[in-house]
Design a protein around this motif. Structure first.
Motif, PDB file in Angstrom:
ATOM      1  N   PRO A 130       0.692  -1.204   0.186  1.00  0.00           N
ATOM      2  CA  PRO A 130      -0.176   0.012   0.070  1.00  0.00           C
ATOM      3  C   PRO A 130       0.953   1.280   0.022  1.00  0.00           C
ATOM      4  O   PRO A 130       1.829   1.139   0.626  1.00  0.00           O
ATOM      5  N   ARG A 131       0.287   2.342  -0.758  1.00  0.00           N
ATOM      6  CA  ARG A 131       0.914   3.685  -0.717  1.00  0.00           C
ATOM      7  C   ARG A 131       0.864   4.140   0.944  1.00  0.00           C
ATOM      8  O   ARG A 131      -0.032   3.865   1.634  1.00  0.00           O
ATOM      9  N   PRO A 132       1.867   5.077   1.172  1.00  0.00           N
ATOM     10  CA  PRO A 132       1.771   5.743   2.498  1.00  0.00           C
ATOM     11  C   PRO A 132       0.330   6.270   2.734  1.00  0.00           C
ATOM     12  O   PRO A 132      -0.168   6.667   1.874  1.00  0.00           O
ATOM     13  N   HIS A 133      -0.329   6.074   3.971  1.00  0.00           N
ATOM     14  CA  HIS A 133      -1.603   6.577   4.304  1.00  0.00           C
ATOM     15  C   HIS A 133      -1.581   7.233   5.574  1.00  0.00           C
ATOM     16  O   HIS A 133      -0.588   6.846   6.546  1.00  0.00           O
ATOM     17  N   SER A 134      -2.693   8.027   5.896  1.00  0.00           N
ATOM     18  CA  SER A 134      -2.561   8.777   7.246  1.00  0.00           C
ATOM     19  C   SER A 134      -3.741   8.643   7.911  1.00  0.00           C
ATOM     20  O   SER A 134      -4.818   7.880   7.100  1.00  0.00           O
ATOM     21  N   ARG A 135      -4.017   8.600   9.194  1.00  0.00           N
ATOM     22  CA  ARG A 135      -5.060   8.643   9.846  1.00  0.00           C
ATOM     23  C   ARG A 135      -4.762   9.476  11.232  1.00  0.00           C
ATOM     24  O   ARG A 135      -3.707   9.961  11.619  1.00  0.00           O
ATOM     25  N   PRO A 136      -5.832   9.855  11.863  1.00  0.00           N
ATOM     26  CA  PRO A 136      -5.810  10.771  12.891  1.00  0.00           C
ATOM     27  C   PRO A 136      -4.995  10.113  14.158  1.00  0.00           C
ATOM     28  O   PRO A 136      -5.123   8.838  14.267  1.00  0.00           O
ATOM     29  N   ILE A 137      -4.205  10.873  14.785  1.00  0.00           N
ATOM     30  CA  ILE A 137      -3.527  10.006  15.877  1.00  0.00           C
ATOM     31  C   ILE A 137      -4.377   9.452  17.014  1.00  0.00           C
ATOM     32  O   ILE A 137      -3.803   8.400  17.652  1.00  0.00           O
ATOM     33  N   ALA A 138      -5.659  10.310  17.296  1.00  0.00           N
ATOM     34  CA  ALA A 138      -6.480   9.754  18.268  1.00  0.00           C
ATOM     35  C   ALA A 138      -6.944   8.335  17.811  1.00  0.00           C
ATOM     36  O   ALA A 138      -7.714   7.571  18.631  1.00  0.00           O
ATOM     37  N   THR A 139      -6.998   7.932  16.503  1.00  0.00           N
ATOM     38  CA  THR A 139      -7.557   6.540  16.095  1.00  0.00           C
ATOM     39  C   THR A 139      -6.798   5.503  16.831  1.00  0.00           C
ATOM     40  O   THR A 139      -7.418   4.537  17.235  1.00  0.00           O
ATOM     41  N   SER A 140      -5.385   5.592  16.705  1.00  0.00           N
ATOM     42  CA  SER A 140      -4.526   4.727  17.548  1.00  0.00           C
ATOM     43  C   SER A 140      -4.234   4.755  18.795  1.00  0.00           C
ATOM     44  O   SER A 140      -4.032   3.815  19.578  1.00  0.00           O
ATOM     45  N   TRP A 141      -4.108   6.109  19.182  1.00  0.00           N
ATOM     46  CA  TRP A 141      -3.700   6.431  20.771  1.00  0.00           C
ATOM     47  C   TRP A 141      -4.803   7.262  21.235  1.00  0.00           C
ATOM     48  O   TRP A 141      -4.473   8.608  21.196  1.00  0.00           O
ATOM     49  N   PRO A 142      -5.985   7.047  21.461  1.00  0.00           N
ATOM     50  CA  PRO A 142      -7.182   8.119  21.948  1.00  0.00           C
ATOM     51  C   PRO A 142      -6.854   8.506  23.172  1.00  0.00           C
ATOM     52  O   PRO A 142      -7.384   9.760  23.587  1.00  0.00           O
ATOM     53  N   GLU A 143      -5.955   8.207  24.134  1.00  0.00           N
ATOM     54  CA  GLU A 143      -5.715   8.648  25.329  1.00  0.00           C
ATOM     55  C   GLU A 143      -4.778  10.381  24.901  1.00  0.00           C
ATOM     56  O   GLU A 143      -4.760  10.886  25.773  1.00  0.00           O
ATOM     57  N   LEU A 144      -4.203  10.149  23.758  1.00  0.00           N
ATOM     58  CA  LEU A 144      -3.119  11.222  23.576  1.00  0.00           C
ATOM     59  C   LEU A 144      -3.713  12.055  22.650  1.00  0.00           C
ATOM     60  O   LEU A 144      -3.781  13.419  23.266  1.00  0.00           O
ATOM     61  N   GLY A 145      -3.953  11.854  21.614  1.00  0.00           N
ATOM     62  CA  GLY A 145      -4.574  12.806  20.614  1.00  0.00           C
ATOM     63  C   GLY A 145      -3.495  13.982  20.577  1.00  0.00           C
ATOM     64  O   GLY A 145      -2.500  14.175  20.884  1.00  0.00           O
ATOM     65  N   GLY A 146      -3.856  14.857  19.270  1.00  0.00           N
ATOM     66  CA  GLY A 146      -3.056  15.890  18.979  1.00  0.00           C
ATOM     67  C   GLY A 146      -1.488  15.833  18.714  1.00  0.00           C
ATOM     68  O   GLY A 146      -1.127  14.652  18.611  1.00  0.00           O
ATOM     69  N   PRO A 147      -0.762  16.906  18.425  1.00  0.00           N
ATOM     70  CA  PRO A 147       0.718  16.709  17.922  1.00  0.00           C
ATOM     71  C   PRO A 147       1.534  16.047  19.088  1.00  0.00           C
ATOM     72  O   PRO A 147       1.047  16.163  20.478  1.00  0.00           O
ATOM     73  N   VAL A 148       2.329  15.300  18.559  1.00  0.00           N
ATOM     74  CA  VAL A 148       3.534  14.648  19.584  1.00  0.00           C
ATOM     75  C   VAL A 148       4.928  15.422  19.204  1.00  0.00           C
ATOM     76  O   VAL A 148       5.055  15.716  18.254  1.00  0.00           O
ATOM     77  N   ASP A 149       5.767  15.510  20.523  1.00  0.00           N
ATOM     78  CA  ASP A 149       6.908  16.281  20.170  1.00  0.00           C
ATOM     79  C   ASP A 149       8.100  15.320  19.486  1.00  0.00           C
ATOM     80  O   ASP A 149       8.879  15.619  19.042  1.00  0.00           O
ATOM     81  N   ALA A 150       8.216  14.113  20.331  1.00  0.00           N
ATOM     82  CA  ALA A 150       8.923  13.031  19.953  1.00  0.00           C
ATOM     83  C   ALA A 150       8.422  11.812  20.162  1.00  0.00           C
ATOM     84  O   ALA A 150       7.381  11.508  20.714  1.00  0.00           O
ATOM     85  N   ALA A 151       9.179  10.862  19.542  1.00  0.00           N
ATOM     86  CA  ALA A 151       8.681   9.325  19.613  1.00  0.00           C
ATOM     87  C   ALA A 151       9.734   8.191  19.349  1.00  0.00           C
ATOM     88  O   ALA A 151      10.863   8.636  18.868  1.00  0.00           O
TER      89      ALA A 151
END
Length: 450
Positions: free
Chosen positions: A85-106
């Protein structure tokens, strides 16, 4: 924050200056990288265009628990795969609902002696850190960054794990502005550092033993103990990390066809486990790493991993800090170091080096100087501790042909077609009258679906 990005297309490409790494798609039904519950959607041209845009940058990047690349931007996360599959995006909250929003580092945590923490995905936001295992938030999180990593400030720019072989102990490097905070996992102690040659990093990434500082749409490779630059000039992320149409080193790998597809079930011609625990499989003109599933499975042209080598490898084995690659009636020898330096005076005739005219497969076991050479349906021992080599009598195998073989502390593995056969050790293999039950190579080593 800036542009952390992807290591799936990089490591030795950058070490050698012009490699063509190949990434893989996640097995069907395995779910998203951080979301093990649902199937991933197909990629689309819009997602790819956003990744490849001139102004495109990312807030964070790391590998998922199943070895694929995650790129974070705003409230979205991309999963990048070169094949499939080509690169695809989804909302962060879909996978990490407790977090949501932008992240600074991972980063993906490296703590092999702590199974509950090992390979946890850590996401940093402001003054807090979230830890996920198997897509689930670990108990006790989120926590303040300074509580989890004493001496490390909040508001980070980047973070990357550094393994003992790279940093002398389990370490995490945290980046904030022009300062680096080195956290010793065992001691729980942080040492601030200044690496002016490296400068600020929007993201940092480790892939197959190499370390990268990413800033804007560019990256640099650096030494994790000193911050010394290992690439003089910065390079563009989109030429190495992202399969952007018409750009960079991701082009041309389609010519590998099924040979470059880890799940194609094409036979491998040779198999190797070296003294450092790295495992390689050879197919045509390509070399696969089998022990690096957490960093993705990547085939490389053999000449980019084994300098000066050309063409298919028929058999391979390691002994006494050296790697032996057999091609027809010749054998080449390389040192078991990161750069795989060729030993002077090679290739040499196989008959002169080992006392056998040819080999379909070969293996040594850890701590042993006994080499086992397989030719057709026969196997014979060769004593490597003596010069000239002492070659024993051939004995019948319970197989009429073998493509590749290796021996580790887990036993002897024989590759034959798309299947593998495992034995507890050489003695059990020599005593066997029937083949051990077959298993799929693609499933056992590449986590491919049934």
């Amino acid at each position: 924050m800036g542009v952390p990005t992807a290591a799936l297309f990089l490591a030795w490409a950058l070490a050698l200056g012009c490699a063509h790494p190949l990434t893989h798609s996640k097995p069907e039904g395995a779910g998203g990288a951080g979301d093990p519950h649902g199937a991933e959607p197909p990629g689309n041209d819009t997602d790819l265009a956003q990744l490849c845009a001139d102004g495109g940058s990312f807030d964070a990047a790391t590998f998922s628990e199943n070895g694929t690349l995650l790129l974070f931007r705003g409230d979205q996360v991309w999963e990048v795969s070169f094949r499939g599959p080509r690169p695809h995006s989804r909302p962060i909250a879909t996978s990490w609902p407790e977090l949501g929003g932008p992240v600074d580092a991972a980063l993906r945590l490296h703590r092999p002696h702590s199974p509950q923490e090992h390979r946890s995905l850590l996401l940093f936001q402001g003054e807090q850190v979230w830890a996920y295992a198997g897509g689930q938030l670990r108990p006790g999180f989120p926590r303040r960054i300074e509580d989890e990593f004493p001496g490390v400030p909040g508001g980070l720019d980047a973070a990357v794990e550094c393994h003992p072989e790279d940093c002398g102990g389990d370490t995490i490097l945290f980046f904030k502005g022009d300062r680096v905070f080195s956290f010793n996992v065992a001691l729980g102690v942080t040492k601030p550092r200044a690496w002016p040659a490296l400068g600020p990093c929007d993201a940092a990434l480790r892939w197959l033993g190499w370390f990268y500082c990413l800033r804007g749409t560019q990256f640099r490779r650096f030494q994790p103990r000193t911050g010394d630059l290992l690439l003089r000039d910065p390079r563009d992320l989109r030429d190495y990390f992202i399969p952007c149409p018409g750009r960079g080193h991701g082009q041309g790998n389609a010519s590998w066809g099924d040979a470059g597809d880890r799940c194609s079930e094409m036979p491998f011609q040779a198999l190797l486990s070296d003294d450092t625990g790295r495992v390689f499989a050879f197919r045509g003109n390509l070399s696969f790493r089998l022990d690096s599933w957490q960093d993705g499975h990547h085939p490389w042209p053999v000449g980019q991993i084994w300098p000066g080598l050309e063409g298919p490898v028929d058999a391979a084995f390691a002994w006494d800090g050296r790697i032996y690659l057999i091609q027809g009636s010749q054998v080449s020898v390389f040192l078991s170091d990161r750069d795989h330096r060729r030993v002077q005076g090679y290739p040499r005739p196989l008959l002169e080096e080992l006392g056998v005219p040819r080999a379909d497969a070969a293996f040594t076991c850890p701590g042993s100087a006994e080499l086992y050479v397989i030719t057709g349906d026969r196997i014979q021992p060769v004593d490597l501790s003596q010069t000239p080599r002492r070659v024993g009598d051939p004995v019948p195998l319970p197989h009429d042909g073998v493509d590749g073989a290796m021996c580790t502390r887990d036993g002897v593995v024989l590759f034959r077609g798309p299947s593998l056969h495992q034995y507890p050790g050489p003695a059990q293999l020599l005593a066997a009258r029937q083949p051990a039950p077959p298993r799929r190579i693609a499933e056992r080593f590449f986590q491919c679906p049934q």
